[in-house]
Scaffold this active site. Sequence first.
Site: not given
Length: 315
Positions: A157, A253, A283
């Site tokens: 991320s 996501d 995610h």
Amino acid sequence: MTFDAPTLDLLERVRTAGRKPFSACTATEARAFPTLMKSLFGEGLPVARVQDLALPTPQGHPLPARLYVPEACNGDLIVYFHGGGWVLGSVADHDPFTATLAARTHAAVLSVDYRLAPESPHPGPVDDAIAALLQGGQAGAGWLGQPLRRLIAMGDSAGATLATVRTRRLRELPGARPVDLQVLVYPVTDAGFDTASYRDFAQGHLLSADDMRWFWDHYCPDTAARRHPDASPLQASDLAGLPPARIFTAECDPLRDEGEAYGERLAAAGVDCETVRCPGLLHAFLSMIHYSPNAARAFERIVQSLAAPDDEHRP
């Protein structure tokens, strides 16, 4: 899309929990919630040695990091940057995962506690990331007690964003040991919020579009500065000459399309880049590898991507 049963159960539990969204929280309030990594991952695998370090930085503050050295270390060092939107997360939260990563790949892992926003907004976390990669290249052999075979930048991320931004910047520093491989798991690569995946998964899939706006507002409140490639690597004008990249996106996501677009840009610039869309996943799926069969399969692909060509000949 086909979610496995544990993922469907997780989405239902999140839907009925009634927890206040990040966009309605202060950073302090958001940090009081347990992260998915802390809630779902479980126990990590054992490694031969765990060592807490304080890395020097050009800005003068010590940078906390944790080194994991597995049995039969292969000489690789993964410098790992955790996710959390540049606002949340820590080395401690990711401890079971990073230990497992070291044990499964036979690479040492340096997990970095970079400074968080809003206390340290952009470019503070970026500066910490370059300091960690520089130290990894300079001190890695001493930490491992053997020659450093490969320096690998990895993150998930927002941590994946830091990994690739600093990989690009490291090539500009004379005398710095270059990164040999970058592994980016559901990276943030742009601040546009205007892709199909942002529209399709804006709500109800763990990470929301409003969450991402909240993270960006804390990390880089100057909206014009978000266009800088140190914040949004997709905006870089020149990506040629970067080391090989392995990018893993999650099918469901909001960040999926920008991660895949970055992979396309790298490939177009001549970089050896493989981009893998992981089906039926949300995610933060690295937190779910002991919870979701789909996530476990994706992690196996990531472990495989970290192997060097001569690893198949190792005993």
